[in-house]
Design a protein around this motif. Structure first.
Motif, PDB file in Angstrom:
ATOM      1  N   ILE A   4     -13.134  -5.087   3.224  1.00  0.00           N
ATOM      2  CA  ILE A   4     -12.103  -4.113   2.857  1.00  0.00           C
ATOM      3  C   ILE A   4     -12.218  -2.939   3.814  1.00  0.00           C
ATOM      4  CG2 ILE A   4     -11.199  -2.601   1.062  1.00  0.00           C
ATOM      5  CD1 ILE A   4     -12.420  -4.542  -0.990  1.00  0.00           C
ATOM      6  N   ASN A   5     -11.158  -2.712   4.565  1.00  0.00           N
ATOM      7  CA  ASN A   5     -11.116  -1.646   5.572  1.00  0.00           C
ATOM      8  C   ASN A   5     -12.348  -1.690   6.489  1.00  0.00           C
ATOM      9  OD1 ASN A   5      -8.701  -0.860   4.470  1.00  0.00           O
ATOM     10  ND2 ASN A   5      -9.493   0.937   3.446  1.00  0.00           N
ATOM     11  N   GLY A   6     -12.746  -2.899   6.870  1.00  0.00           N
ATOM     12  CA  GLY A   6     -13.831  -3.079   7.827  1.00  0.00           C
ATOM     13  C   GLY A   6     -15.226  -3.120   7.234  1.00  0.00           C
ATOM     14  N   ASN A   7     -15.372  -2.958   5.936  1.00  0.00           N
ATOM     15  CA  ASN A   7     -16.683  -2.986   5.281  1.00  0.00           C
ATOM     16  C   ASN A   7     -16.749  -4.133   4.283  1.00  0.00           C
ATOM     17  OD1 ASN A   7     -17.744  -0.481   6.456  1.00  0.00           O
ATOM     18  ND2 ASN A   7     -16.138   0.493   5.254  1.00  0.00           N
ATOM     19  N   GLU A   8     -17.926  -4.744   4.151  1.00  0.00           N
ATOM     20  CA  GLU A   8     -18.101  -5.860   3.216  1.00  0.00           C
ATOM     21  C   GLU A   8     -18.426  -5.354   1.817  1.00  0.00           C
ATOM     22  OE1 GLU A   8     -19.554  -9.694   5.768  1.00  0.00           O
ATOM     23  OE2 GLU A   8     -21.087  -8.475   4.789  1.00  0.00           O
ATOM     24  N   PHE A   9     -17.773  -5.954   0.823  1.00  0.00           N
ATOM     25  CA  PHE A   9     -18.009  -5.623  -0.575  1.00  0.00           C
ATOM     26  C   PHE A   9     -18.129  -6.918  -1.373  1.00  0.00           C
ATOM     27  CE2 PHE A   9     -15.759  -1.989   1.144  1.00  0.00           C
ATOM     28  CZ  PHE A   9     -16.477  -0.911   0.638  1.00  0.00           C
ATOM     29  N   ASP A  10     -18.975  -6.912  -2.378  1.00  0.00           N
ATOM     30  CA  ASP A  10     -19.152  -8.068  -3.250  1.00  0.00           C
ATOM     31  C   ASP A  10     -18.183  -7.941  -4.421  1.00  0.00           C
ATOM     32  OD1 ASP A  10     -20.052 -10.338  -4.483  1.00  0.00           O
ATOM     33  OD2 ASP A  10     -21.917  -9.460  -5.206  1.00  0.00           O
ATOM     34  N   VAL A  11     -16.914  -8.205  -4.153  1.00  0.00           N
ATOM     35  CA  VAL A  11     -15.876  -8.057  -5.179  1.00  0.00           C
ATOM     36  C   VAL A  11     -15.068  -9.342  -5.366  1.00  0.00           C
ATOM     37  CG1 VAL A  11     -15.667  -5.551  -4.943  1.00  0.00           C
ATOM     38  CG2 VAL A  11     -14.260  -7.028  -3.510  1.00  0.00           C
ATOM     39  N   ALA A  28      -0.075   4.923  -6.388  1.00  0.00           N
ATOM     40  CA  ALA A  28       1.241   5.493  -6.080  1.00  0.00           C
ATOM     41  C   ALA A  28       1.445   5.678  -4.580  1.00  0.00           C
ATOM     42  CB  ALA A  28       1.414   6.825  -6.795  1.00  0.00           C
ATOM     43  N   ARG A  29       0.370   5.869  -3.832  1.00  0.00           N
ATOM     44  CA  ARG A  29       0.520   6.201  -2.420  1.00  0.00           C
ATOM     45  C   ARG A  29      -0.268   5.286  -1.496  1.00  0.00           C
ATOM     46  NH1 ARG A  29       1.557  11.824  -0.602  1.00  0.00           N
ATOM     47  NH2 ARG A  29       3.641  11.820  -1.407  1.00  0.00           N
ATOM     48  N   ILE A  30      -0.358   4.002  -1.847  1.00  0.00           N
ATOM     49  CA  ILE A  30      -1.081   3.072  -0.983  1.00  0.00           C
ATOM     50  C   ILE A  30      -0.274   1.793  -0.765  1.00  0.00           C
ATOM     51  CG2 ILE A  30      -3.371   3.888  -1.660  1.00  0.00           C
ATOM     52  CD1 ILE A  30      -3.604   1.285  -3.341  1.00  0.00           C
ATOM     53  N   ALA A  31      -0.662   1.090   0.268  1.00  0.00           N
ATOM     54  CA  ALA A  31      -0.179  -0.272   0.505  1.00  0.00           C
ATOM     55  C   ALA A  31      -1.417  -1.140   0.705  1.00  0.00           C
ATOM     56  CB  ALA A  31       0.715  -0.327   1.735  1.00  0.00           C
ATOM     57  N   VAL A  32      -1.375  -2.362   0.186  1.00  0.00           N
ATOM     58  CA  VAL A  32      -2.502  -3.284   0.305  1.00  0.00           C
ATOM     59  C   VAL A  32      -2.055  -4.518   1.076  1.00  0.00           C
ATOM     60  CG1 VAL A  32      -4.164  -4.708  -0.943  1.00  0.00           C
ATOM     61  CG2 VAL A  32      -3.511  -2.480  -1.874  1.00  0.00           C
ATOM     62  N   GLU A  33      -2.828  -4.852   2.091  1.00  0.00           N
ATOM     63  CA  GLU A  33      -2.582  -6.056   2.879  1.00  0.00           C
ATOM     64  C   GLU A  33      -3.780  -6.982   2.687  1.00  0.00           C
ATOM     65  OE1 GLU A  33      -3.302  -6.530   7.353  1.00  0.00           O
ATOM     66  OE2 GLU A  33      -1.184  -6.013   7.204  1.00  0.00           O
ATOM     67  N   ARG A  34      -3.513  -8.229   2.333  1.00  0.00           N
ATOM     68  CA  ARG A  34      -4.583  -9.221   2.140  1.00  0.00           C
ATOM     69  C   ARG A  34      -4.341 -10.384   3.085  1.00  0.00           C
ATOM     70  NH1 ARG A  34      -4.286 -13.497  -1.842  1.00  0.00           N
ATOM     71  NH2 ARG A  34      -6.252 -14.605  -1.865  1.00  0.00           N
ATOM     72  N   GLY A  52     -14.417 -14.176   1.872  1.00  0.00           N
ATOM     73  CA  GLY A  52     -13.792 -14.353   3.178  1.00  0.00           C
ATOM     74  C   GLY A  52     -12.471 -13.645   3.348  1.00  0.00           C
ATOM     75  N   ASP A  53     -11.911 -13.086   2.270  1.00  0.00           N
ATOM     76  CA  ASP A  53     -10.661 -12.340   2.391  1.00  0.00           C
ATOM     77  C   ASP A  53     -10.875 -11.083   3.220  1.00  0.00           C
ATOM     78  OD1 ASP A  53      -9.160 -14.090   0.873  1.00  0.00           O
ATOM     79  OD2 ASP A  53      -9.130 -12.839  -0.927  1.00  0.00           O
ATOM     80  N   THR A  54      -9.832 -10.698   3.924  1.00  0.00           N
ATOM     81  CA  THR A  54      -9.813  -9.433   4.650  1.00  0.00           C
ATOM     82  C   THR A  54      -8.697  -8.590   4.065  1.00  0.00           C
ATOM     83  OG1 THR A  54     -10.626 -10.483   6.664  1.00  0.00           O
ATOM     84  CG2 THR A  54      -9.559  -8.340   6.904  1.00  0.00           C
ATOM     85  N   VAL A  55      -9.051  -7.402   3.606  1.00  0.00           N
ATOM     86  CA  VAL A  55      -8.105  -6.513   2.942  1.00  0.00           C
ATOM     87  C   VAL A  55      -8.047  -5.192   3.683  1.00  0.00           C
ATOM     88  CG1 VAL A  55      -7.606  -5.293   0.770  1.00  0.00           C
ATOM     89  CG2 VAL A  55      -8.574  -7.592   0.705  1.00  0.00           C
ATOM     90  N   GLU A  56      -6.851  -4.700   3.866  1.00  0.00           N
ATOM     91  CA  GLU A  56      -6.655  -3.365   4.417  1.00  0.00           C
ATOM     92  C   GLU A  56      -5.893  -2.545   3.376  1.00  0.00           C
ATOM     93  OE1 GLU A  56      -7.731  -1.980   7.317  1.00  0.00           O
ATOM     94  OE2 GLU A  56      -8.767  -3.857   7.764  1.00  0.00           O
ATOM     95  N   ILE A  57      -6.414  -1.385   3.064  1.00  0.00           N
ATOM     96  CA  ILE A  57      -5.760  -0.475   2.133  1.00  0.00           C
ATOM     97  C   ILE A  57      -5.384   0.767   2.915  1.00  0.00           C
ATOM     98  CG2 ILE A  57      -5.967   0.868   0.015  1.00  0.00           C
ATOM     99  CD1 ILE A  57      -8.138  -1.179  -0.850  1.00  0.00           C
ATOM    100  N   VAL A  58      -4.084   1.057   2.933  1.00  0.00           N
ATOM    101  CA  VAL A  58      -3.568   2.175   3.699  1.00  0.00           C
ATOM    102  C   VAL A  58      -3.018   3.223   2.741  1.00  0.00           C
ATOM    103  CG1 VAL A  58      -1.925   2.877   5.472  1.00  0.00           C
ATOM    104  CG2 VAL A  58      -2.989   0.630   5.594  1.00  0.00           C
ATOM    105  N   SER A  59      -3.477   4.455   2.893  1.00  0.00           N
ATOM    106  CA  SER A  59      -2.962   5.556   2.071  1.00  0.00           C
ATOM    107  C   SER A  59      -1.885   6.291   2.860  1.00  0.00           C
ATOM    108  CB  SER A  59      -4.079   6.545   1.746  1.00  0.00           C
ATOM    109  OG  SER A  59      -5.072   5.922   0.986  1.00  0.00           O
TER     110      SER A  59
END
Length: 64
Positions: A4-11, A28-34, A52-59
């Motif tokens: 998620i945003n370049g960092n690994e998380f156990d989620v 309210a003010r984000i977009a999520v790309e998976r 293995g998913d890659t997620v980007e969260i943009v505020s």
């Protein structure tokens, strides 16, 4: 692990909504790309994060 945003998380196994609820993101003010695709806000409760998913969260920030 999910990146998620370049960092690994156990989620893995959590929904996007669950992850966002555990963090300080305001939906309210984000977009999520998976994995290269935008996830509609209406699907945050149903899209499950997998190893293995890659997620980007943009505020979005206003200003001028």
């Amino acid at each position: 692990m999910v990146i998620i945003n370049g960092n690994e998380f156990d989620v893995s196994g959590k929904t996007i909504a669950q992850y966002l609820g555990e963090t300080n993101y305001s939906t309210a003010r984000i977009a999520v790309e998976r994995n290269g695709e935008i996830v509609p806000k209406s699907q945050y409760d149903t899209v499950i994060l997998n190893d293995g998913d890659t997620v980007e969260i943009v505020s979005f920030v206003g200003g001028g």
